[in-house]
Design a protein around this motif. Structure first.
Motif, PDB file in Angstrom:
ATOM      1  N   UNK A 167     110.714  37.325  32.617  1.00  0.00           N
ATOM      2  CA  UNK A 167     111.681  36.790  33.571  1.00  0.00           C
ATOM      3  C   UNK A 167     110.910  36.298  34.802  1.00  0.00           C
ATOM      4  N   UNK A 168     110.659  35.000  34.904  1.00  0.00           N
ATOM      5  CA  UNK A 168     109.806  34.476  35.979  1.00  0.00           C
ATOM      6  C   UNK A 168     110.274  34.837  37.385  1.00  0.00           C
ATOM      7  N   UNK A 169     111.584  35.043  37.568  1.00  0.00           N
ATOM      8  CA  UNK A 169     112.103  35.296  38.915  1.00  0.00           C
ATOM      9  C   UNK A 169     112.044  36.773  39.307  1.00  0.00           C
ATOM     10  N   UNK A 170     111.715  37.652  38.356  1.00  0.00           N
ATOM     11  CA  UNK A 170     111.668  39.088  38.629  1.00  0.00           C
ATOM     12  C   UNK A 170     110.209  39.507  38.731  1.00  0.00           C
ATOM     13  N   UNK A 171     109.802  39.978  39.894  1.00  0.00           N
ATOM     14  CA  UNK A 171     108.391  40.288  40.143  1.00  0.00           C
ATOM     15  C   UNK A 171     107.812  41.234  39.100  1.00  0.00           C
ATOM     16  N   UNK A 172     108.585  42.252  38.721  1.00  0.00           N
ATOM     17  CA  UNK A 172     108.076  43.249  37.774  1.00  0.00           C
ATOM     18  C   UNK A 172     107.997  42.729  36.339  1.00  0.00           C
ATOM     19  N   UNK A 173     108.606  41.559  36.062  1.00  0.00           N
ATOM     20  CA  UNK A 173     108.623  41.021  34.705  1.00  0.00           C
ATOM     21  C   UNK A 173     108.070  39.597  34.633  1.00  0.00           C
ATOM     22  N   UNK A 174     107.316  39.194  35.638  1.00  0.00           N
ATOM     23  CA  UNK A 174     106.802  37.826  35.689  1.00  0.00           C
ATOM     24  C   UNK A 174     105.351  37.715  35.241  1.00  0.00           C
ATOM     25  N   UNK A 175     104.663  38.858  35.064  1.00  0.00           N
ATOM     26  CA  UNK A 175     103.266  38.823  34.649  1.00  0.00           C
ATOM     27  C   UNK A 175     103.149  38.344  33.199  1.00  0.00           C
ATOM     28  N   UNK A 176     101.998  37.796  32.870  1.00  0.00           N
ATOM     29  CA  UNK A 176     101.775  37.281  31.513  1.00  0.00           C
ATOM     30  C   UNK A 176     101.800  38.403  30.493  1.00  0.00           C
ATOM     31  N   UNK A 177     102.507  38.177  29.394  1.00  0.00           N
ATOM     32  CA  UNK A 177     102.535  39.105  28.267  1.00  0.00           C
ATOM     33  C   UNK A 177     102.172  38.337  27.000  1.00  0.00           C
ATOM     34  N   UNK A 178     101.564  39.027  26.067  1.00  0.00           N
ATOM     35  CA  UNK A 178     101.206  38.390  24.807  1.00  0.00           C
ATOM     36  C   UNK A 178     102.438  37.778  24.131  1.00  0.00           C
ATOM     37  N   UNK A 179     103.514  38.561  24.089  1.00  0.00           N
ATOM     38  CA  UNK A 179     104.717  38.093  23.392  1.00  0.00           C
ATOM     39  C   UNK A 179     105.321  36.866  24.058  1.00  0.00           C
ATOM     40  N   UNK A 180     105.340  36.866  25.383  1.00  0.00           N
ATOM     41  CA  UNK A 180     105.962  35.747  26.089  1.00  0.00           C
ATOM     42  C   UNK A 180     105.084  34.501  26.064  1.00  0.00           C
ATOM     43  N   UNK A 181     103.772  34.705  26.005  1.00  0.00           N
ATOM     44  CA  UNK A 181     102.893  33.541  25.953  1.00  0.00           C
ATOM     45  C   UNK A 181     103.027  32.810  24.622  1.00  0.00           C
ATOM     46  N   UNK A 182     103.121  33.562  23.514  1.00  0.00           N
ATOM     47  CA  UNK A 182     103.307  32.878  22.228  1.00  0.00           C
ATOM     48  C   UNK A 182     104.693  32.238  22.168  1.00  0.00           C
ATOM     49  N   UNK A 183     105.680  32.871  22.827  1.00  0.00           N
ATOM     50  CA  UNK A 183     107.035  32.287  22.849  1.00  0.00           C
ATOM     51  C   UNK A 183     107.037  30.993  23.650  1.00  0.00           C
ATOM     52  N   UNK A 184     106.517  31.033  24.879  1.00  0.00           N
ATOM     53  CA  UNK A 184     106.525  29.851  25.730  1.00  0.00           C
ATOM     54  C   UNK A 184     105.683  28.724  25.171  1.00  0.00           C
ATOM     55  N   UNK A 185     104.504  29.048  24.644  1.00  0.00           N
ATOM     56  CA  UNK A 185     103.630  28.015  24.084  1.00  0.00           C
ATOM     57  C   UNK A 185     104.257  27.403  22.839  1.00  0.00           C
ATOM     58  N   UNK A 186     104.838  28.248  21.985  1.00  0.00           N
ATOM     59  CA  UNK A 186     105.516  27.722  20.802  1.00  0.00           C
ATOM     60  C   UNK A 186     106.658  26.794  21.166  1.00  0.00           C
ATOM     61  N   UNK A 187     107.400  27.137  22.219  1.00  0.00           N
ATOM     62  CA  UNK A 187     108.500  26.278  22.664  1.00  0.00           C
ATOM     63  C   UNK A 187     107.977  24.930  23.140  1.00  0.00           C
ATOM     64  N   UNK A 188     106.842  24.918  23.834  1.00  0.00           N
ATOM     65  CA  UNK A 188     106.258  23.647  24.283  1.00  0.00           C
ATOM     66  C   UNK A 188     105.861  22.772  23.092  1.00  0.00           C
ATOM     67  N   UNK A 189     105.383  23.393  22.017  1.00  0.00           N
ATOM     68  CA  UNK A 189     105.048  22.619  20.815  1.00  0.00           C
ATOM     69  C   UNK A 189     106.296  21.938  20.255  1.00  0.00           C
ATOM     70  N   UNK A 190     107.401  22.683  20.180  1.00  0.00           N
ATOM     71  CA  UNK A 190     108.645  22.107  19.655  1.00  0.00           C
ATOM     72  C   UNK A 190     109.153  21.007  20.582  1.00  0.00           C
ATOM     73  N   UNK A 191     109.166  21.264  21.871  1.00  0.00           N
ATOM     74  CA  UNK A 191     109.649  20.282  22.847  1.00  0.00           C
ATOM     75  C   UNK A 191     108.833  18.998  22.753  1.00  0.00           C
TER      76      UNK A 191
END
Length: 573
Positions: free
Chosen positions: A198-222
């Motif tokens: 959650x980019x807007x929540x300080x405690x949940x905005x740090x990079x995570x393995x799971x979120x990086x593969x999710x975000x990067x995969x979404x950019x590939x589709x987009x």
């Protein structure tokens, strides 16, 4: 002593082989058996109710080979259709995804597209309308309600996967939906290429393995949706007989509204440039490679594997950098599967089991239907927008601002990067090399000719194409035979680059009458065997013409090569 060596030598040899054996992919029979046990576990529960898990189980079973007509799939579909048969106070039907909202809607689209996109056309369109309506103005998706937020990388991923499935089913998604999603991902991507939950929540905005593969995969589709084949999306065209061409080969349901009004403003020019999206993809992929961690990723372990599988499929990558992602993930899953066939991730058991089966089944590959990918030719020129840049003045995004790309790179260092098979950022190396050669000292390139020549034998077709491009700019006619040989390279993109390189070297811009791309004008419905045949005929003819040209201009000492003369003589009777 000799006797001692005879006794221990087999053991020493075995020990030396153990690391290699440990890294190998498990036998396919063991993988298939693990999938079968996981499927059996999921089928023990007959009804998953109206929830996102219901759709996720159906999707998993379908990708594992379950028949759409099986009782459990039919029950899952019944639950999905129940969401489409809700009634409001006036008794009117409306769609309301049960349980998990946008996540549920996205996965339901994946299921309906996988089963029968024609039969469920209406339900797919209704679900698309729902997701388009729930997209936040920022371009993300979130939970229902008015809580202030800046999106959820995971939920946004499932909305994008669902809309991608709808595109494959022939439903046109407005360009603005993809455009806003691209802008949100680029604005929330961290400097190092990672993504937070959650980019807007300080405690949940740090990079995570799971979120990086999710975000990067979404950019590939987009990227695929906004810039298919590296070019901006355009509206469906009309054929010569006046009928509308079908984008995905399915017969479309009759639209009782005015077609012109229905499609009005659906397809518009993207506002986010391809260069910015490609930069985001590259940064995300680099993060994944540098922080690769199968056993202890941050976030949800098996969800992370699911994301790796998708990125690798979309990037058409057998390895992610030096990492054999499938062999590593398969070994880990086979050793962590429980006796009942399930897997335990960081949450509920059934979702973790679904994610494991999807990974082992390579589900994303089964969703991608390339128009042309024959075994003997390869992916073709500029596949996935990864080709050589045409415009050296192309801009890039930096800190949210558009800037001109700066010239960077020493030729010696860039060639070393190109020679490195583990180079995680090949495209950036290519672009820097091309800029350096185009705008730099040509004499330095000539001095490095022997190194570039060796790169023609590289395993990567992208590296071979780059080497051919560089050789053509040495103005050295002695490299022509190597370019002519490359006209028969296994990869069609390399062949085309060789033809273009010969045009540059010879200053014969018309290419001796040979077209640049042999498949440019072939019908889309032509089968792979015919495409390969056409490509091979083009290669044979191009080789013959360019060899004849070179024979007419080659140095005197080469003109009387006895071996060549003997080969040109007619065969003896």
């Amino acid at each position: 002593m000799l006797q001692f060596l005879k006794m221990w030598m087999p053991a020493l040899i075995l020990c030396s082989l153990l690391p290699a054996i440990g890294r190998a992919q498990p036998p396919q029979a063991e993988i298939d058996a693990a999938i079968k046990r996981g499927v059996a576990f999921l089928k023990e529960r007959r009804d998953y109710g109206r929830s996102g898990l219901n759709a996720f189980v159906a999707y998993t079973l379908l990708k594992a080979g379950e028949s759409p007509d099986s009782p459990i799939i039919q029950n899952c579909v019944k639950n999905i259709l129940a969401d489409h048969n809700q009634k409001n106070d006036k008794g009117e039907l409306f769609y309301n995804p049960g349980g998990d909202y946008n996540y549920c809607a996205g996965v339901q689209l994946m299921v309906l597209e996988a089963i029968d996109p024609e039969k469920y056309h209406t339900e797919i369109q209704t679900t698309v309308d729902f997701l388009v309506g729930t997209q936040h103005s920022s371009g993300s998706w979130y939970y229902p309600g008015d809580t202030p937020h800046n999106g959820d990388t995971s939920i946004t991923q499932y909305a994008i996967l669902g809309l991608w499935a709808a595109e494959r089913a022939g439903i046109q998604i407005p360009t603005t939906v993809w455009d806003k999603a691209a802008r949100w991902h680029l604005s929330t991507q961290l400097r190092d290429g990672g993504f937070g939950y959650h980019p807007a929540v300080a405690s949940e905005s740090a990079a995570k393995h799971t979120m990086c593969v999710a975000g990067t995969g979404s950019l590939f589709v987009i990227s695929m949706m906004l810039y298919p084949d590296g070019k901006p999306l355009i509206a469906d065209q009309t054929s010569t007989d006046g009928t509308k061409k079908k984008r995905f080969g399915f017969l479309e349901a009759v639209n009782l509204t005015d077609p012109a009004e229905a499609e009005k403003n659906l397809i518009t020019k993207p506002t986010v440039p391809l260069s910015a999206i490609e930069n985001g993809k590259s940064k995300g992929e680099n993060w994944v490679i540098k922080n690769y961690n199968i056993r202890n990723p941050t976030g949800w372990p098996i969800y992370y594997l699911y994301g790796l599988e998708r990125i690798a499929a979309l990037a058409d990558a057998k390895k992610l950098g030096p990492h054999d992602w499938y062999a590593d993930g398969a070994r880990h899953l086979l050793t962590t599967q429980r006796e009942d066939g399930s897997w335990v991730g960081a949450g509920n058991v059934p979702p973790s089991t679904c994610l494991a089966i999807i990974f082992l089944s390579k589900a994303t590959v089964k969703s991608i239907k390339p128009k042309y990918k024959p075994e003997a030719v390869g992916a073709g020129l500029l596949a996935g927008g990864r080709g050589l840049p045409k415009n050296l003045a192309e801009v890039q995004m930096r800190n949210g601002k558009v800037e001109s790309k700066s010239l960077a790179g020493d030729l010696t260092e860039l060639l070393a990067q190109l020679e490195d098979p583990a180079n995680a950022n090949l495209e950036a190396t290519q672009e820097s090399l091309i800029e350096t050669i185009t705008l730099g000292d040509r004499e330095k390139l000539i001095q490095q000719k022997e190194r570039v020549l060796k790169l023609i034998e590289a395993r990567s077709p992208d590296v071979r194409r780059t080497a051919i491009w560089a050789l053509a700019r040495t103005n050295d006619f002695t490299v022509a035979p190597r370019l002519i040989d490359a006209l028969k390279d296994p990869d069609l993109g390399v062949r085309i680059e060789a033809r273009n390189g010969l045009c540059t070297l010879s200053r014969k811009i018309r290419g001796l009458g040979m077209p640049e791309d042999p498949l440019a004008d072939v019908p889309e419905n032509l089968d792979d065997k015919e495409r390969i045949k056409i490509a091979n005929q083009w290669s044979e003819e191009a080789t013959k013409r360019w060899q004849k040209w070179y024979n007419s201009i080659k140095p005197f000492e080469e003109k009387f090569n006895l071996y060549e003369i003997l080969n040109q003589l007619p065969a003896s009777k």
